[in-house]
Design an enzyme around this catalytic site. Structure first.
Site, short mmCIF file in Angstrom:
data_model
loop_
_atom_site.label_atom_id
_atom_site.label_comp_id
_atom_site.label_asym_id
_atom_site.label_seq_id
_atom_site.Cartn_x
_atom_site.Cartn_y
_atom_site.Cartn_z
N ARG A 75 25.47 48.72 -10.63
CA ARG A 75 24.65 48.12 -9.55
C ARG A 75 23.96 49.19 -8.69
O ARG A 75 23.80 49.03 -7.49
CB ARG A 75 25.48 47.19 -8.67
N LYS B 204 20.91 47.74 -6.71
CA LYS B 204 21.30 46.91 -5.56
C LYS B 204 21.67 47.79 -4.37
O LYS B 204 21.21 47.58 -3.24
CB LYS B 204 22.50 46.03 -5.94
N LYS C 154 14.58 28.64 -9.20
CA LYS C 154 15.30 29.05 -10.40
C LYS C 154 14.34 29.33 -11.55
O LYS C 154 13.34 28.64 -11.73
CB LYS C 154 16.31 27.98 -10.81
N ILE D 285 26.59 25.73 5.83
CA ILE D 285 26.83 25.38 4.43
C ILE D 285 28.18 25.90 3.94
O ILE D 285 28.69 25.43 2.93
CB ILE D 285 25.67 25.90 3.55
N GLU E 3 35.13 31.34 4.76
CA GLU E 3 35.35 31.81 3.37
C GLU E 3 35.53 33.32 3.28
O GLU E 3 35.14 33.95 2.29
CB GLU E 3 34.20 31.34 2.46
N ARG F 174 20.81 40.63 -4.89
CA ARG F 174 21.97 39.74 -5.01
C ARG F 174 22.45 39.74 -6.46
O ARG F 174 21.75 39.30 -7.37
CB ARG F 174 21.60 38.34 -4.56
N CYS F 175 23.66 40.25 -6.67
CA CYS F 175 24.26 40.28 -8.00
C CYS F 175 25.53 39.42 -7.99
O CYS F 175 26.23 39.34 -6.99
CB CYS F 175 24.62 41.70 -8.41
N GLU G 29 18.10 22.94 0.45
CA GLU G 29 17.14 23.97 0.86
C GLU G 29 15.81 23.30 1.15
O GLU G 29 15.33 22.49 0.37
CB GLU G 29 16.98 25.00 -0.25
N HIS H 40 17.94 33.50 3.01
CA HIS H 40 17.72 34.59 2.05
C HIS H 40 16.82 35.67 2.63
O HIS H 40 16.50 36.64 1.95
CB HIS H 40 17.13 34.04 0.76
#
Length: 759
Positions: free
Chosen positions: A15, A18, A118, A437, A490, A521-522, A671, A700
């Site tokens: 990465r 990133k 997507k 969310i 979380e 974002r990975c 979204e 994002h």
């Protein structure tokens, strides 16, 4: 017989891209240093493929953010709101690229990011091109030409790769009425021709055009656009060898169109659609000169190639048209798989797997086998049998429970109107309730805690105490700003799918199996290799702890069965629908345990349900039937008073709105902010009966929207959806954001909701 690759992962095996991009955004490294990282990754990728025996190595598949956004920059399709950045600020190309992808909020500018959605039915996201009626195009970036020259100087037999002009337009969005985006083709094509001229002058011969929209249902007008485009390209550059690549599906009704195009090589995805080889060979293709690129190595999954099946397909093609007209390739770009299996040192199913590096080796090995340069290894069939018969994979009890499912298991006790009354009596929430969310920022400190636990530098008790402290701080902060339905944050979770996979049987995990989702974002998808079941509760502890800290309701947070399936590498020895039903039963058990623990609002996220749609509409209903059923199995084991939420993001909902309604979630959050609430129109037109939370700010992007901006969006929502159905929330989880921007945005969001209540 040649070998070629359609594309290679761009993030670096560890990465590196990133990390460099995020350091650049944080001001910790310079643009020169970022570019050096990019060049190093490109050179490593090229040499690795060349050394593996790939004849034509792709160039142009590398991107600092997204290949579709790169195309927008190449053709000068820069939305008007960014023009000041190029004229007044004279922003460098790399900063303009990031501004378009992430938004720009500094130096008195406040510019929203472009929409993201997507990429076909994958978990990769692309930046959606924006078009206006007066749209003009001009060559604006020489990135592809420069990278071709860079590869050539490095001694690479390079093949430039471009997103084809027709698919580029079809993947974009008209930002005003009164025109059709395909009408822009006559303005766009000259820019592509200019790029081809530069590549031709630089010495390129093979040029790959990706036209994945040939895998979709197309109108006659759209089919003619492909014919016109490639006829003109051939007329202007008859000496170039054009490779036309479509993937993820059969050509289907577009096959005659594809076969009519004057291209040198036509690529077939024979993993998703092996039957299309017969379709082509029976259409007198044998009389043409066009070569066939056989995509026999799976570019989207991590299982070793079925060598015997691949050799059968290769033999069928070579017998029909001759070896010199057959190329061997992956089914699609290897962007969708991890980089290198050699980096995995503790993976008990490693013998069954292949990542990008191993897949290019498989391509080369297939050529040698097909040309009889190597003997068929005697253990090919034996190795395949070991996986098919392994006791690691099959669990009779899970199979029996799944087979015993009935339609009653996929139905709540009562219809939504009755449930809503019970929930309002129990929950007593205000009008326009606010929530998030699920996830809160995963700071460097949180990630460091997890790393120390894995290394044994922290005891489990020390780790748990730290997570408890973070959770309590999150609860107290949410209370302080007045959020109505809280989340625990979380902090204990690494990823919304990986976390659950680690607690379910039938999953395996990699140490370095990263793939790009969008930008920097990975994700590290789990591998579903066997029958799935839950041994013990997975989330009850932290949800119960958070609920014990407050008198406000705390949501239990789960990932839904379809999303777990879609965002994993899935076993290929049984139907996906069966694997999904097994996951649904595991989530159903977790939902029941959360309810028993006193959690009265439970969110089952399904952001991936639309991306699982087959690309051909004729196949949609079969998929939607089992996908919706899986969600309902997971959600239907609770009392009417327990409120079930779901969340979906970055999808077009119009064409599956009935299926979304059939899921029968009490509340859905979606979204909406990047589309300026346009995505809500589908729910309004359909008269969606349940409650809905349209996202009011884009998580994002680091940009912080104002209270006024969010209130404007909420008023737009209220104009089309009854007020009693509306919730107020961000677009998605906040894991990737920093705390300062998160706190500022959520505070403004709560203030916007209060202003809406006060009229």
């Amino acid at each position: 017989m040649q070998t070629h690759n359609l594309g290679y992962p761009r993030i670096g095996s560890r990465r590196e891209l990133k990390k460099a991009a995020e350091q650049y955004w944080a001001g910790k490294i310079t643009a020169t240093q970022l570019m050096a990282t990019g060049r190093s990754i490109r050179e490593q990728n090229w040499k690795l493929q060349q050394e593996a025996g790939i004849d034509l190595v792709p160039v142009g598949d590398f991107s600092y953010y997204d290949q579709v956004l790169d195309t927008s920059l190449m053709v000068g399709a820069i939305p008007g709101r960014y023009h000041a950045l190029t004229t007044d600020k004279q922003l460098p190309d790399i900063d303009l690229l990031f501004a378009m992808a992430r938004g720009y909020q500094k130096d008195d500018y406040d510019l929203t990011a472009m929409e993201m959605t997507k990429w076909f039915d994958t978990n990769y996201h692309y930046i959606v091109p924006e078009f206006t009626a007066g749209q003009t195009f001009q060559l604006n970036s020489n990135k592809l030409i420069n990278e071709y020259r860079e590869a050539k100087e490095a001694g690479i037999n390079a093949k430039p790769v471009l997103l084809g002009p027709v698919s580029y337009l079809l993947l974009g969005k008209e930002k005003e009425t009164g025109f059709e985006k395909l009408d822009l083709l006559k303005r766009l094509l000259p820019v592509y021709l200019e790029v081809l001229k530069k590549l031709d002058d630089a010495g390129a011969y093979y040029i790959q055009f990706d036209e994945p929209c040939l895998s979709l249902d197309l109108t006659p007008t759209e089919q003619k656009a492909f014919q016109k485009t490639y006829q003109e390209i051939h007329a202007k550059f008859p000496g170039l060898h054009i490779i036309l690549a479509s993937y993820f599906e059969c050509y289907g009704d577009n096959l005659d169109t594809a076969l009519s195009l004057p291209v040198g090589t036509l690529h077939l995805d024979l993993v998703r659609c092996p039957s299309q080889l017969d379709d082509i060979l029976t259409r007198k293709f044998t009389t043409a000169k066009t070569r066939l690129s056989l995509g026999v190595v799976d570019g989207r999954n991590i299982w070793k190639n079925d060598t015997l099946q691949s050799l059968d397909l290769i033999k069928k093609a070579t017998d029909a048209i001759g070896r010199e007209r057959v190329w061997i390739a992956p089914s699609c770009s290897l962007l969708h798989v991890p980089c290198d299996l050699d980096l995995e040192t503790d993976l008990h199913i490693k013998q069954w797997l292949a990542f990008a590096k191993q897949k290019v080796q498989e391509i080369s090995a297939l050529r040698k086998l097909a040309e009889n340069l190597a003997e068929n290894p005697a253990d090919i069939e034996i190795e395949a049998d070991t996986r098919r018969t392994s006791t690691l994979i099959h669990n009779p009890e899970v199979k029996a429970r799944t087979a015993a499912l009935t339609e009653r298991d996929a139905r709540r006790n009562n219809p939504f109107p009755e449930r809503r009354n019970r929930q309002r009596e129990t929950l007593r929430l205000p009008q326009f309730p606010t929530t998030t969310i699920g996830s809160f920022p995963q700071t460097a400190d949180i990630r460091a805690l997890r790393a120390k636990l894995k290394k044994g530098e922290l005891t489990q008790t020390e780790y748990d105490n730290s997570i408890a402290k973070e959770t309590e701080e999150a609860i107290r902060w949410q209370e302080s700003i007045g959020i109505d339905v809280l989340v625990h944050g979380e902090f204990e979770r690494n990823d919304m799918v990986e976390y659950f996979g680690e607690r379910l049987e039938g999953f395996a995990f990699t140490g370095n199996g990263w793939v790009q989702s969008y930008g920097s974002r990975c994700v590290k998808p789990p591998i579903i290799y066997g029958d799935v079941y839950r041994k013990e509760p997975m989330t009850v502890r932290w949800s119960s702890y958070a609920q014990s800290l407050t008198k406000r309701w705390v949501k239990g947070m789960l990932t839904g069965p379809v999303t777990i399936l879609q965002w994993s590498f899935v076993r290929n020895d049984q139907p996906r629908s069966l694997t999904c039903a097994q996951i649904a039963l595991a989530i159903r058990d977790e939902v029941a345990d959360l309810e028993k623990a006193g959690i009265r609002i439970i969110q089952i996220d399904e952001p991936a349900i639309r991306e699982g749609l087959p690309l051909r509409k004729a196949n949609w209903q079969e998929y939607l039937n089992w996908a919706v059923r899986a969600f309902r199995i997971a959600a239907s084991g609770v009392a009417d008073a327990t409120q079930i939420h779901t969340h979906m993001c970055y999808s077009e909902f119009n064409d599956i709105i009935q299926a979304i309604a059939d899921m029968d979630a009490d509340v859905i959050t979606i979204e909406c902010s990047r589309s300026q609430m346009e995505l809500l129109d589908a729910f309004a037109t359909f008269r969606y009966p349940n409650e809905i939370g349209p996202g009011v700010y884009d998580i994002h992007s680091p940009r912080v929207p104002s209270k006024t901006e969010m209130l404007t969006l909420l008023n737009k929502a209220k104009d089309v959806v009854p007020a009693e159905q509306l919730w107020v929330n961000p677009d998605c989880g906040l894991k990737t954001r920093a705390w300062p921007e998160t706190k500022a945005a959520l505070t403004a969001m709560v203030e916007a909701a209060e202003a809406l209540r006060n009229g």
